[in-house]
Design an enzyme around this catalytic site. Structure first.
Site, PDB file in Angstrom:
ATOM      1  N   ASP A  92      -4.871  84.969  30.900  1.00 40.19           N
ATOM      2  CA  ASP A  92      -4.999  85.735  29.733  1.00 40.19           C
ATOM      3  C   ASP A  92      -3.563  86.439  29.324  1.00 40.19           C
ATOM      4  OD1 ASP A  92      -7.632  85.052  30.040  1.00 40.19           O
ATOM      5  OD2 ASP A  92      -8.325  87.212  29.932  1.00 40.19           O
ATOM      6  N   GLU A 138     -11.321  76.529  28.264  1.00 39.34           N
ATOM      7  CA  GLU A 138     -10.589  77.037  29.275  1.00 39.34           C
ATOM      8  C   GLU A 138     -10.510  76.145  30.608  1.00 39.34           C
ATOM      9  OE1 GLU A 138      -9.880  80.999  29.420  1.00 39.34           O
ATOM     10  OE2 GLU A 138     -10.840  81.250  27.630  1.00 39.34           O
ATOM     11  N   TRP A 139     -10.866  74.883  30.501  1.00 36.64           N
ATOM     12  CA  TRP A 139     -11.100  73.815  31.466  1.00 36.64           C
ATOM     13  C   TRP A 139      -9.783  73.899  32.477  1.00 36.64           C
ATOM     14  CZ3 TRP A 139     -12.599  68.325  29.940  1.00 36.64           C
ATOM     15  CH2 TRP A 139     -12.423  67.602  31.189  1.00 36.64           C
ATOM     16  N   PRO A 140      -8.637  73.452  32.021  1.00 33.19           N
ATOM     17  CA  PRO A 140      -7.531  73.462  32.797  1.00 33.19           C
ATOM     18  C   PRO A 140      -7.164  74.966  33.708  1.00 33.19           C
ATOM     19  CG  PRO A 140      -6.864  73.220  30.679  1.00 33.19           C
ATOM     20  CD  PRO A 140      -8.196  73.037  30.566  1.00 33.19           C
ATOM     21  N   LEU A 141      -7.242  75.818  32.969  1.00 30.58           N
ATOM     22  CA  LEU A 141      -6.897  77.364  33.398  1.00 30.58           C
ATOM     23  C   LEU A 141      -7.704  77.382  34.649  1.00 30.58           C
ATOM     24  CD1 LEU A 141      -6.075  80.361  33.729  1.00 30.58           C
ATOM     25  CD2 LEU A 141      -7.664  80.572  32.017  1.00 30.58           C
ATOM     26  N   TYR A 142      -9.202  77.160  34.641  1.00 29.24           N
ATOM     27  CA  TYR A 142      -9.771  77.215  35.787  1.00 29.24           C
ATOM     28  C   TYR A 142      -9.597  76.264  36.929  1.00 29.24           C
ATOM     29  CZ  TYR A 142     -11.863  81.167  33.617  1.00 29.24           C
ATOM     30  OH  TYR A 142     -12.113  82.553  33.042  1.00 29.24           O
ATOM     31  N   ASP A 164     -15.707  79.508  27.746  1.00 26.94           N
ATOM     32  CA  ASP A 164     -14.935  80.072  29.153  1.00 26.94           C
ATOM     33  C   ASP A 164     -15.374  79.449  30.248  1.00 26.94           C
ATOM     34  OD1 ASP A 164     -13.089  81.932  30.515  1.00 26.94           O
ATOM     35  OD2 ASP A 164     -13.760  83.653  29.473  1.00 26.94           O
TER      36      ASP A 164
END
Ligand SMILES: *[C@@H]1O[C@H](CO)[C@@H](O)[C@H](O)[C@H]1NC(C)=O
Ligand SMILES: *[C@@H]1O[C@H](CO)[C@@H](O)[C@H](O)[C@H]1NC(C)=O
Ligand SMILES: *[C@@H]1O[C@H](CO)[C@@H](O)[C@H](O)[C@H]1NC(C)=O
Ligand SMILES: *[C@@H]1O[C@H](CO)[C@@H](O)[C@H](O)[C@H]1NC(C)=O
Ligand SMILES: *[C@@H]1O[C@H](CO)[C@@H](O)[C@H](O)[C@H]1NC(C)=O
Length: 437
Positions: free
Chosen positions: A221, A193-197, A160
């Site tokens: 999510d 979850e790199w691109p999400l953040y 995460d």
């Protein structure tokens, strides 16, 4: 125009450079399994809710059911722990440790248990100082944590992206953990979850991401609701030019868990999630209670025709082709010149509406010269047989539901002169006219 000439033309048009995915030999097709988060969240209250709390018992029971009720046979393999499994403190050697009360046997024993059943174990950690729920993060401990997971026999890491002191450190953190996992020598599937953040700050570097991770979350999510599933589909379609080209064997876009079998989706909406997750070549990670799931949801999640689309060895993610009259048409190229086609009725009022099959087939014309074999997968399996181009079949689609088809080239009869003429006329129209045809 001969069929051969057209096929050659198509081959040229659709030529795409090979994807340079991560090279750990894993996730050659999208990951399938179960992940606790959406359904069980951070329920650590084993005193009053022992049946649903995050404890070794939950994963062992889920594993038992996966073997007993056909999930493993259908392809679901990874049993994945999400946040809230560790102790609040690292051990004296600086290693993560499972909460001793909820995981009395420790993670190694749980991994052994999974392996004894022919399943795999996934675990969760965070690239920053703390996990999203406030448990110890891995920043500054990547090598130690990777080594610990490898020693325990873990098979997948969901990493995460909460609590990174500065977002500019995200890329380095995710890459460093990827290297750390590789150095352990154990094959550990790496879910990022790199691109999400990063999206909130800049457009992520998807070339770097696909070289680093086996799949990656791009967007928020999933919740147990139609509005959540819809938002994920819309986001994916709106960004398909960035994210679809980088997906392929070894690396996939992850639109998050399947919530089928829970409380929030109607039957049609469950079918839409399953169909579109197959079109998107998404990891199929269910978050539900397999110990008490209704048979309709089970049949949908275990539908071998849909799973075959999801797991197609060509490994190309599908795209939204067109939005027309309250319908969305999504297409995914499959192996052997076949295509999967999903027609979703996005109108949330009224009853079933008909979508003309001819329009669907025109959008996938590659398979249909001079004719194609059409099989409907959802909402019911029916073999519609060999269709020539200008067929009059209608597909009824319920509000928020999806018709899912597989279209294969039908060999045999060559183009008749008349059909060729119709094709030429169609192809000579410009693209916009074709779309409203
Ligand atoms: C984050 O890091 C960048 C690059 O090192 C730096 O310019 C920026 O000031 C940092 N931001 C914060 C909030 O510390
Ligand atoms: C990643 O590793 C490099 C090289 O050791 C180091 O300079 C960098 O600080 C690390 N990044 C993070 C976020 O740990
Ligand atoms: C580590 O990376 C190398 C080079 O990319 C790859 O060949 C090897 O299989 C990887 N090993 C593991 C355990 O992931
Ligand atoms: C993105 O990452 C790739 C691979 O690491 C690198 O070669 C490329 O320069 C990066 N692109 C940008 C715009 O930073
Ligand atoms: C059409 O596809 C169905 C389903 O795969 C198959 O059973 C059938 O034999 C095919 N028909 C032809 C003519 O290829």
């Amino acid at each position: 125009m001969s069929r051969c000439v057209l096929s050659a033309l198509v081959a040229v048009i659709t030529f795409i450079l090979p994807v340079q995915a991560m090279d750990n030999g894993l996730a050659l097709t999208p990951t399938m399994g179960w992940l606790h988060w959406e359904r069980f969240m951070c329920n650590t209250d084993c005193d009053t809710d022992p049946h649903n709390c995050i404890s070794e018992k939950l994963y062992m029971e889920m594993a038992d059911v996966m073997v007993k009720d056909g999930w493993k046979e259908a392809g679901y393999e990874y049993v994945c722990i999400d946040d809230c499994w560790p102790s609040r403190e690292r051990d004296p050697k600086g290693r993560l440790q499972a909460d001793p009360k909820r995981f009395p046997g420790g993670i190694k024993k749980l991994a052994d248990y999974m392996h004894s059943k022919g399943l795999k174990l996934g675990i969760y950690a965070d690239v920053g100082t703390e996990t999203c729920a406030g448990y110890p993060g891995s920043l500054g401990h990547y090598d130690t944590d990777a080594e610990t997971f490898a020693q325990w026999g873990v098979d997948l890491l969901k990493f995460d992206g909460c609590n990174m002191p500065n977002w500019t450190l995200l890329a380095g953190g995710y890459i460093n953990m990827s290297i750390a996992l590789n150095k352990t020598g154990r094959s550990i599937l790496y879910s990022c979850e790199w691109p999400l953040y990063e999206w909130q700050f800049h457009q992520p570097n998807y070339t770097a991401i696909q070289q680093t991770c086996n799949h990656w979350r791009n967007f928020a999510d999933v919740y147990d609701s139609w509005s959540s599933v819809k938002t994920i589909l819309d986001w994916t379609a709106d960004h398909q030019n960035f994210i679809v080209p980088v997906a392929g064997p070894g690396g996939w876009n992850d639109p998050d868990m399947l919530v089928i079998g829970n409380f929030g989706l109607s039957r049609d909406q469950q079918e839409t999630q399953m169909a579109l997750w197959a079109i998107m070549a998404a990891p199929l990670l269910m978050s539900n209670d397999l110990r008490a799931i209704d048979s309709q949801s089970r049949q949908l999640l275990q539908n071998r025709h849909i799973i075959a689309i999801n797991q197609d060895p060509l490994g190309k993610q599908g795209t939204r082709k067109v939005k027309v009259n309250g319908f969305e048409v999504w297409e995914r190229p499959l192996s052997n010149g076949r295509q999967a086609l999903a027609v979703t009725n996005r109108q949330e009022i009224g009853g079933p509406r008909n979508f003309p099959l001819i329009l669907a087939i025109l959008l996938t014309w590659k398979s249909c010269i001079p004719q194609c074999n059409v099989t409907q997968i959802l909402p019911q399996y029916r073999e519609l047989g060999v269709q020539v181009l200008f067929t009059k079949l209608q597909l009824p689609v319920n509000p928020t539901g999806t018709a899912l088809l597989v279209i294969s080239p039908a060999t045999g009869k060559p183009c008749s002169k008349q059909q060729s003429k119709k094709w030429l006329r169609y192809l000579s129209k410009d693209k916009r006219q074709r779309e409203v045809l």
